[in-house]
Design a protein around this motif. Structure first.
Motif, PDB file in Angstrom:
ATOM      1  N   GLU A   1     -91.305 -34.915  10.978  1.00 31.37           N
ATOM      2  CA  GLU A   1     -90.576 -33.647  11.131  1.00 31.37           C
ATOM      3  C   GLU A   1     -90.677 -33.059  12.534  1.00 31.37           C
ATOM      4  OE1 GLU A   1     -94.715 -32.516   9.646  1.00 31.37           O
ATOM      5  OE2 GLU A   1     -93.263 -34.125   9.347  1.00 31.37           O
TER       6      GLU A   1
ATOM      7  N   ASP B   1     -90.551 -29.114  18.920  1.00 29.32           N
ATOM      8  CA  ASP B   1     -89.268 -29.531  18.340  1.00 29.32           C
ATOM      9  C   ASP B   1     -88.658 -28.408  17.508  1.00 29.32           C
ATOM     10  OD1 ASP B   1     -88.838 -32.444  18.977  1.00 29.32           O
ATOM     11  OD2 ASP B   1     -90.809 -32.605  18.048  1.00 29.32           O
ATOM     12  N   TRP B   2     -89.505 -27.765  16.715  1.00 26.04           N
ATOM     13  CA  TRP B   2     -89.012 -26.726  15.795  1.00 26.04           C
ATOM     14  C   TRP B   2     -88.405 -25.545  16.552  1.00 26.04           C
ATOM     15  CZ3 TRP B   2     -94.356 -26.597  12.951  1.00 26.04           C
ATOM     16  CH2 TRP B   2     -94.589 -27.851  12.394  1.00 26.04           C
TER      17      TRP B   2
ATOM     18  N   GLN C   1     -87.407 -25.470  19.624  1.00 24.43           N
ATOM     19  CA  GLN C   1     -86.254 -25.905  20.405  1.00 24.43           C
ATOM     20  C   GLN C   1     -85.004 -25.953  19.544  1.00 24.43           C
ATOM     21  OE1 GLN C   1     -86.954 -29.012  23.342  1.00 24.43           O
ATOM     22  NE2 GLN C   1     -85.160 -30.107  22.609  1.00 24.43           N
ATOM     23  N   LYS C   2     -85.125 -26.470  18.320  1.00 22.12           N
ATOM     24  CA  LYS C   2     -83.974 -26.516  17.412  1.00 22.12           C
ATOM     25  C   LYS C   2     -83.506 -25.119  17.025  1.00 22.12           C
ATOM     26  CE  LYS C   2     -85.176 -31.009  15.414  1.00 22.12           C
ATOM     27  NZ  LYS C   2     -85.714 -31.701  14.209  1.00 22.12           N
ATOM     28  N   ALA C   3     -84.437 -24.166  17.035  1.00 18.69           N
ATOM     29  CA  ALA C   3     -84.098 -22.788  16.688  1.00 18.69           C
ATOM     30  C   ALA C   3     -83.626 -21.978  17.889  1.00 18.69           C
ATOM     31  CB  ALA C   3     -85.306 -22.102  16.054  1.00 18.69           C
ATOM     32  N   ASN C   4     -83.450 -22.649  19.047  1.00 22.05           N
ATOM     33  CA  ASN C   4     -82.997 -21.990  20.275  1.00 22.05           C
ATOM     34  C   ASN C   4     -83.960 -20.907  20.746  1.00 22.05           C
ATOM     35  OD1 ASN C   4     -80.558 -23.513  20.559  1.00 22.05           O
ATOM     36  ND2 ASN C   4     -79.653 -22.262  18.922  1.00 22.05           N
TER      37      ASN C   4
ATOM     38  N   PRO D   1     -91.201 -33.064  22.812  1.00 25.51           N
ATOM     39  CA  PRO D   1     -89.963 -33.620  22.240  1.00 25.51           C
ATOM     40  C   PRO D   1     -89.410 -34.760  23.096  1.00 25.51           C
ATOM     41  CG  PRO D   1     -89.896 -31.221  22.271  1.00 25.51           C
ATOM     42  CD  PRO D   1     -91.086 -31.631  23.079  1.00 25.51           C
TER      43      PRO D   1
ATOM     44  N   PRO E   1     -84.700 -29.430  26.521  1.00 23.89           N
ATOM     45  CA  PRO E   1     -83.500 -28.605  26.705  1.00 23.89           C
ATOM     46  C   PRO E   1     -82.797 -28.930  28.024  1.00 23.89           C
ATOM     47  CG  PRO E   1     -85.362 -27.265  26.007  1.00 23.89           C
ATOM     48  CD  PRO E   1     -85.920 -28.610  26.319  1.00 23.89           C
TER      49      PRO E   1
END
Length: 303
Positions: free
Chosen positions: A133, A138-139, A141-144, A157, A161
């Motif tokens: 996961e 990573d988390w 970054q995915k959530a901006n 990651p 970005p």
């Protein structure tokens, strides 16, 4: 997993009706996560009043000597929120950095860490040792959510970005954790980013590892000196943040990557955790049983 009550136990100025049911915190929008090295709870806090501690396990014999070496951390623990039931499930640093960047370890890591003597451990770095996961980085970054990583390679990651580089390559000692490079220089660099450049993201993950120490050879600083330098750096970070534009909306979380130093009267895995913010309870010891994954749940609620 701990219940959502964990958040309520830490914070004093946010009533249930004032907290939004969805979305980020209205009070806190910046987290500084400081990871130090290899200490149990009793080792640094066992003699403090009001905690479930045993002074037989402190690293120095008297409270006066403990306060002399760990001046800032112990003062912050007395002043803000100190958790005396926080557990890091890692045994050594090979696992510890995976816990602090991923919130868990893997079967691969658990089966290989005791035999892994290479400078860069496979846990959290090699592909076989990474949880599917992804990491904390990573988390967010995915959530901006903008984040910065200072002195940590585990959990990076694969794709960073496009608009900025969260890995601070100018962090003193380098972007990899550097145990022997003086922590106070790292703190000066970070303080400059806080107070002068004002360019830190919403989540700052930084390592201050001098309290790991490197033995007692004549060519190395003494363990006491390295712990004292580490503690000075910790104080410098909090002082800089508290005098920056970020302070009113910030939370500082200080812990250790693992309890490898040993010695605790309750459990070998019990580790220091101090929370510092204008929003946390003052002079408070929380007995709530929590762990690293609980911190990530807290970070997710805030951000």
């Amino acid at each position: 997993m701990p219940s959502p009550m964990v958040t309520r136990l830490f914070f004093s100025s946010m009533t249930p009706t004032a907290r939004p049911l969805m979305g980020p915190s209205k009070a806190i929008d910046r987290i500084v996560f400081i990871v130090r090295e290899n200490k149990t709870f009793d080792a640094v806090f066992g003699d403090l009043p009001g905690v479930a501690g045993d002074p037989k396990y402190t690293l120095k014999e008297t409270t006066e000597d403990m306060d002399r070496v760990w001046t800032n951390l112990r003062s912050l623990a007395r002043t803000f929120t100190n958790a005396d039931s926080f557990y890091n499930v890692a045994v050594q640093s090979t696992q510890g950095h995976q816990w602090t960047t991923y919130g868990r370890t893997t079967d691969f890591c658990e089966r290989t860490w005791s035999a892994d003597a290479r400078p860069v451990p496979l846990c959290g770095v090699g592909e076989a040792g990474k949880p599917d996961e992804g990491s904390l980085f990573d988390w967010v970054q995915k959530a901006n959510v903008r984040y910065d990583v200072l002195g940590e390679i585990v959990g990076t990651p694969l794709v960073l970005p496009a608009e900025y580089n969260p890995i601070d390559i100018k962090y003193p000692g380098g972007p990899f954790q550097n145990i022997t490079y003086p922590d106070h220089e790292k703190a000066c660099h970070t303080a400059g980013r806080m107070r002068v450049a004002c360019d830190l993201g919403q989540l700052t993950f930084m390592t201050l590892p001098n309290d790991h120490t490197v033995g007692v050879s004549p060519t190395n600083p003494t363990p006491e000196t390295m712990c004292a330098v580490n503690d000075e750096a910790t104080g410098m970070i909090v002082d800089a943040l508290s005098h920056s534009p970020f302070w009113a909306r910030s939370l500082v979380v200080i812990t250790e990557d693992d309890p490898q130093q040993g010695g605790d009267h309750i459990d070998y895995h019990r580790t220091p955790l101090v929370l510092i913010s204008p929003w946390v309870k003052r002079g408070y010891v929380t007995p709530t049983h929590i762990d690293v994954a609980s911190l990530y749940k807290l970070f997710a609620h805030i951000l």
